[in-house]
Design a protein around this motif. Sequence first.
Motif, PDB file in Angstrom:
ATOM      1  N   GLY A 190       0.807  -1.220   0.000  1.00 33.03           N
ATOM      2  CA  GLY A 190       0.000   0.000   0.000  1.00 33.03           C
ATOM      3  C   GLY A 190       0.840   1.271   0.000  1.00 33.03           C
ATOM      4  O   GLY A 190       2.054   1.239  -0.109  1.00 33.03           O
ATOM      5  N   PRO A 191       0.154   2.438   0.123  1.00 31.05           N
ATOM      6  CA  PRO A 191      -1.295   2.544   0.371  1.00 31.05           C
ATOM      7  C   PRO A 191      -2.168   2.303  -0.872  1.00 31.05           C
ATOM      8  O   PRO A 191      -3.345   2.042  -0.744  1.00 31.05           O
ATOM      9  CB  PRO A 191      -1.454   3.984   0.864  1.00 31.05           C
ATOM     10  N   LEU A 192      -1.595   2.379  -2.094  1.00 34.48           N
ATOM     11  CA  LEU A 192      -2.374   2.150  -3.312  1.00 34.48           C
ATOM     12  C   LEU A 192      -2.121   0.726  -3.786  1.00 34.48           C
ATOM     13  O   LEU A 192      -0.992   0.368  -4.120  1.00 34.48           O
ATOM     14  CB  LEU A 192      -1.982   3.156  -4.387  1.00 34.48           C
ATOM     15  N   VAL A 193      -3.189  -0.088  -3.823  1.00 30.85           N
ATOM     16  CA  VAL A 193      -3.044  -1.516  -4.138  1.00 30.85           C
ATOM     17  C   VAL A 193      -3.946  -1.879  -5.320  1.00 30.85           C
ATOM     18  O   VAL A 193      -5.151  -2.119  -5.139  1.00 30.85           O
ATOM     19  CB  VAL A 193      -3.406  -2.390  -2.920  1.00 30.85           C
ATOM     20  N   PRO A 194      -3.425  -1.924  -6.543  1.00 32.17           N
ATOM     21  CA  PRO A 194      -4.237  -2.416  -7.666  1.00 32.17           C
ATOM     22  C   PRO A 194      -4.352  -3.935  -7.611  1.00 32.17           C
ATOM     23  O   PRO A 194      -3.499  -4.614  -7.028  1.00 32.17           O
ATOM     24  CB  PRO A 194      -3.445  -1.957  -8.893  1.00 32.17           C
ATOM     25  N   TYR A 195      -5.392  -4.476  -8.246  1.00 32.13           N
ATOM     26  CA  TYR A 195      -5.561  -5.929  -8.218  1.00 32.13           C
ATOM     27  C   TYR A 195      -6.293  -6.405  -9.472  1.00 32.13           C
ATOM     28  O   TYR A 195      -6.982  -5.648 -10.157  1.00 32.13           O
ATOM     29  CB  TYR A 195      -6.303  -6.378  -6.963  1.00 32.13           C
ATOM     30  N   LEU A 196      -6.118  -7.698  -9.766  1.00 36.74           N
ATOM     31  CA  LEU A 196      -6.881  -8.409 -10.790  1.00 36.74           C
ATOM     32  C   LEU A 196      -7.855  -9.350 -10.101  1.00 36.74           C
ATOM     33  O   LEU A 196      -7.551  -9.877  -9.027  1.00 36.74           O
ATOM     34  CB  LEU A 196      -5.948  -9.220 -11.705  1.00 36.74           C
ATOM     35  N   ALA A 197      -9.014  -9.573 -10.738  1.00 34.70           N
ATOM     36  CA  ALA A 197     -10.014 -10.470 -10.150  1.00 34.70           C
ATOM     37  C   ALA A 197     -10.636 -11.329 -11.242  1.00 34.70           C
ATOM     38  O   ALA A 197     -10.804 -10.882 -12.386  1.00 34.70           O
ATOM     39  CB  ALA A 197     -11.103  -9.669  -9.435  1.00 34.70           C
ATOM     40  N   ALA A 198     -10.968 -12.553 -10.901  1.00 37.01           N
ATOM     41  CA  ALA A 198     -11.671 -13.447 -11.821  1.00 37.01           C
ATOM     42  C   ALA A 198     -12.427 -14.472 -10.984  1.00 37.01           C
ATOM     43  O   ALA A 198     -11.956 -14.884  -9.911  1.00 37.01           O
ATOM     44  CB  ALA A 198     -10.696 -14.144 -12.769  1.00 37.01           C
ATOM     45  N   ARG A 212     -28.915 -17.981 -14.363  1.00 37.82           N
ATOM     46  CA  ARG A 212     -27.821 -18.332 -15.277  1.00 37.82           C
ATOM     47  C   ARG A 212     -26.513 -18.401 -14.500  1.00 37.82           C
ATOM     48  O   ARG A 212     -26.308 -17.670 -13.542  1.00 37.82           O
ATOM     49  CB  ARG A 212     -27.675 -17.264 -16.375  1.00 37.82           C
ATOM     50  N   SER A 213     -25.623 -19.270 -14.962  1.00 40.93           N
ATOM     51  CA  SER A 213     -24.262 -19.269 -14.422  1.00 40.93           C
ATOM     52  C   SER A 213     -23.464 -18.179 -15.137  1.00 40.93           C
ATOM     53  O   SER A 213     -23.746 -17.843 -16.291  1.00 40.93           O
ATOM     54  CB  SER A 213     -23.598 -20.628 -14.624  1.00 40.93           C
ATOM     55  N   THR A 214     -22.474 -17.639 -14.441  1.00 39.63           N
ATOM     56  CA  THR A 214     -21.662 -16.563 -15.013  1.00 39.63           C
ATOM     57  C   THR A 214     -20.193 -16.775 -14.693  1.00 39.63           C
ATOM     58  O   THR A 214     -19.836 -17.376 -13.670  1.00 39.63           O
ATOM     59  CB  THR A 214     -22.071 -15.182 -14.463  1.00 39.63           C
ATOM     60  N   VAL A 215     -19.354 -16.274 -15.573  1.00 41.73           N
ATOM     61  CA  VAL A 215     -17.934 -16.093 -15.260  1.00 41.73           C
ATOM     62  C   VAL A 215     -17.680 -14.592 -15.312  1.00 41.73           C
ATOM     63  O   VAL A 215     -18.380 -13.853 -16.021  1.00 41.73           O
ATOM     64  CB  VAL A 215     -17.010 -16.840 -16.243  1.00 41.73           C
ATOM     65  N   ASN A 216     -16.709 -14.149 -14.542  1.00 41.85           N
ATOM     66  CA  ASN A 216     -16.404 -12.723 -14.552  1.00 41.85           C
ATOM     67  C   ASN A 216     -14.911 -12.497 -14.419  1.00 41.85           C
ATOM     68  O   ASN A 216     -14.171 -13.343 -13.905  1.00 41.85           O
ATOM     69  CB  ASN A 216     -17.152 -12.010 -13.417  1.00 41.85           C
ATOM     70  N   TYR A 217     -14.472 -11.357 -14.899  1.00 43.06           N
ATOM     71  CA  TYR A 217     -13.088 -10.941 -14.690  1.00 43.06           C
ATOM     72  C   TYR A 217     -13.071  -9.418 -14.637  1.00 43.06           C
ATOM     73  O   TYR A 217     -14.014  -8.749 -15.112  1.00 43.06           O
ATOM     74  CB  TYR A 217     -12.177 -11.445 -15.820  1.00 43.06           C
ATOM     75  N   GLY A 218     -12.037  -8.873 -14.058  1.00 43.63           N
ATOM     76  CA  GLY A 218     -11.971  -7.427 -13.981  1.00 43.63           C
ATOM     77  C   GLY A 218     -10.748  -6.942 -13.230  1.00 43.63           C
ATOM     78  O   GLY A 218      -9.838  -7.705 -12.899  1.00 43.63           O
TER      79      GLY A 218
END
Length: 324
Positions: A104-112, A129-135
């Motif tokens: 930190g203090p700034l913490v970028p992240y990936l999510a899926a 419905r089932s879903t997949v996500n990323y972001g």
Amino acid sequence: MKKYLLLVLVPALLLGMLQKAEAGVLAESFSVSPYVGGYSFIDKDRLETGPTFGIRGGYNFTTHFGLEAAFGYIPTEGKANSGIGDADVFSYHLDALYHFMPDGPLVPYLAAGYGGNSREYEGGGDVSRSTVNYGVGVKYFLREAMALRGDVRHLISRDVGETFHNFEYTVGLDFLFGGVKPAAVAAQPAEEPSLEPVPAAEPTPGHYKYCVTLHGEFDIDKAQVRPENKDEIAIVGNFMKKYPTTTAVIEGHTDNVGSPEYNLDLSKRRAQAVVNYLAENYGIDRSRLEARGYGLARPVEPNTTDEGRQANRRIEAIIDCAFD
């Protein structure tokens, strides 16, 4: 939508100004993240963009990697001429997060992740419905264990051979509970001036100067005098009994296993064990003895091998010389 965002952002910024702290993601910590934002249904869903409200709860296995479950509610309605009417949409998924620069203090992240959504239509015909996500997202720590958080997700689902695309964009707060804080770099104990005995003048012809030294090693995490060291301590004890004006400073040392604070205490206990042994077994007055601990600050060998660490688990002594 602006009203909901202000409800989250204004209190968060005020708290951040009141107590700014160096902070970041903690390993083995739990997180709770309420959020608000928007949810857009693209093309085939025939639903209007609506607000979303939800909460995320997760666990950070390390400072970089964590898992998080999310649940959100989106009140919306059908697009013009769709004939759909009002609809309530519920989104739920389990995601993996990877944090960059977690200190930190700034913490970028990936999510899926993977999950689903359920839609309840005013006129019936509910759909799941089932879903997949990323972001991607970012956390900005306003204070210790509290961060402002922004998140953008692309959610993809399939139903009856068709693919549907949705987008979610949210802001919220991220609260951390528990966790292992990084070990502070402990300041090494200040170097105390060694009580080197005042050099005695060289004896006049026909007299002799007598000196003695002491060196002994200890077992791992122990402060008990080893049996094999007792003969060497006996030399010191007998020497100090014979020359009652002599004094001694017993210095304790450790290897680098464990925290600096613990090792400093252990080294003092090792030195004190020798002082006690001399006082109890040879009658040396304690006013003539001083115990000092230096922890891991003065290794005589590298701590990279078992042999080196054994050599550093030791006591040494500074003892006056005496004349006959």
